[in-house]
Design an enzyme around this catalytic site. Structure first.
Site, short mmCIF file in Angstrom:
data_model
loop_
_atom_site.label_atom_id
_atom_site.label_comp_id
_atom_site.label_asym_id
_atom_site.label_seq_id
_atom_site.Cartn_x
_atom_site.Cartn_y
_atom_site.Cartn_z
N GLY A 121 0.83 -1.20 0.00
CA GLY A 121 0.00 0.00 0.00
C GLY A 121 0.87 1.25 0.00
O GLY A 121 2.01 1.21 0.47
N GLN A 126 3.16 10.03 0.80
CA GLN A 126 4.45 9.34 0.91
C GLN A 126 5.38 9.65 -0.26
O GLN A 126 6.58 9.40 -0.18
CB GLN A 126 4.24 7.82 1.03
N CYS A 183 6.10 0.35 7.75
CA CYS A 183 5.70 1.41 6.82
C CYS A 183 6.90 1.74 5.93
O CYS A 183 8.03 1.81 6.40
CB CYS A 183 5.27 2.65 7.61
N LEU A 184 6.62 1.95 4.67
CA LEU A 184 7.69 2.29 3.73
C LEU A 184 8.32 3.64 4.07
O LEU A 184 9.41 3.94 3.62
CB LEU A 184 7.14 2.32 2.29
N HIS A 225 -4.20 1.64 7.54
CA HIS A 225 -2.85 2.23 7.55
C HIS A 225 -2.75 3.35 6.50
O HIS A 225 -2.27 4.44 6.79
CB HIS A 225 -1.83 1.12 7.28
N GLU A 226 -3.22 3.05 5.30
CA GLU A 226 -3.09 4.03 4.21
C GLU A 226 -4.03 5.22 4.40
O GLU A 226 -3.65 6.36 4.13
CB GLU A 226 -3.34 3.37 2.83
N HIS A 229 -2.57 7.70 6.70
CA HIS A 229 -1.56 8.58 6.07
C HIS A 229 -2.22 9.85 5.55
O HIS A 229 -1.62 10.92 5.58
CB HIS A 229 -0.89 7.86 4.90
ZN LIG Z 1 2.84 3.70 5.71
#
Ligand SMILES: [Zn+2]
Length: 264
Positions: A121, A126, A183-184, A225-226, A229
């Protein structure tokens, strides 16, 4: 969202024939959810630098004679925690903007960036875009890397790519679960996060048409999660205290008093 690999998985011998991999010289393999099979062919990219498609790394000279040069495309980098755009709410995409080249390009970039890492995701902030856009996808081959019992516990099943603009998420029940999450934008770390087990997301597709997604288990976690963000909230803002750790330490015991992993 990044995917969790168990310690045991990370040390699984490579299924590929060829040279054994020296894990001490290639520590990034340990951090990657990607199986070694893929890492051997795809260099791990520094998340702090912009990176480009594989075509840009190809020597042009020998391709040029065959008319095979592809357009060099630079993909945006994934911003890391601390960048202001990650900690402020994003704004909705207007109806007029949805069909624009800019927004369509942002979506294409997001999908590519997510798949390149790979992740399951990604939210527009991001990559530095303060718009309410998320892309999510979980593939059979990603899931196959995790132990079956873990996938069962997490209720993790594959689903096709979803692009959702202006998503509105609501829980469908009070049932929740605690699992480690990554998380990325927080490379190299994990923490236990409580998430609802069943959610519904309403939003718009990339064609501007309304879409509704009903999700449970791991897909519901990814969506939460997304969507977080887009509100400037990262998992570290809602993680269970004293569970934050490096990827290498994810299997070490939790501190006394911390909730156990699993459905509540
Ligand atoms: Zn994330």
């Amino acid at each position: 969202m990044e995917v969790i690999r168990r310690l045991s998985q990370r040390f699984t011998p490579t299924p590929l024939a060829g040279k054994p991999i020296n894990l001490y010289k290639t520590p990034q393999f340990l951090h990657s959810r990607t199986p070694i099979i893929q890492s051997q062919h795809k260099p791990i990219l520094n998340p702090n630098r912009p990176f480009s498609s594989s075509t840009s790394r190809s020597p042009a000279s020998w391709l040029s004679g065959f008319g095979m040069i592809k357009k060099i495309t630079k993909l945006p980098r994934i911003l890391q925690a601390g960048h202001p755009v990650l900690h402020e709410p994003a704004r909705e995409v207007t109806v007029e903007e949805i069909g624009s080249d800019r927004v369509q390009k942002i979506i294409d970039d997001m999908v590519q960036v997510m798949r390149r890492r790979p992740g399951v995701g990604l939210a527009a902030p991001q990559i530095g875009i303060p718009l309410k856009i998320i892309v999510v996808e979980d593939l059979k081959e990603y899931i196959a890397e995790a132990p079956e019992e873990e996938n069962i516990a997490q209720d993790r099943r594959p689903f096709d790519l979803l692009v959702i603009l202006n998503p509105k998420l609501r829980k469908k029940s009070d049932k929740s679960a605690f699992f480690f999450e990554g998380c990325l934008s927080v490379g190299g770390y994990r923490a236990l996060v409580e998430r609802y087990l069943e959610v519904e997301v309403n939003g718009l597709g990339r064609d501007g048409k309304p879409i509704k997604v009903e999700a449970c288990g791991w897909q519901a976690r990814i969506l939460q999660h997304e969507c977080d963000h887009l509100e400037g909230t990262m998992y570290v803002d809602k993680m269970v205290k004293r569970t934050f750790r490096t990827v290498e330490n994810v299997d070490l015991p939790l501190a006394n008093g911390c909730p156990k992993q699993g459905v509540r």
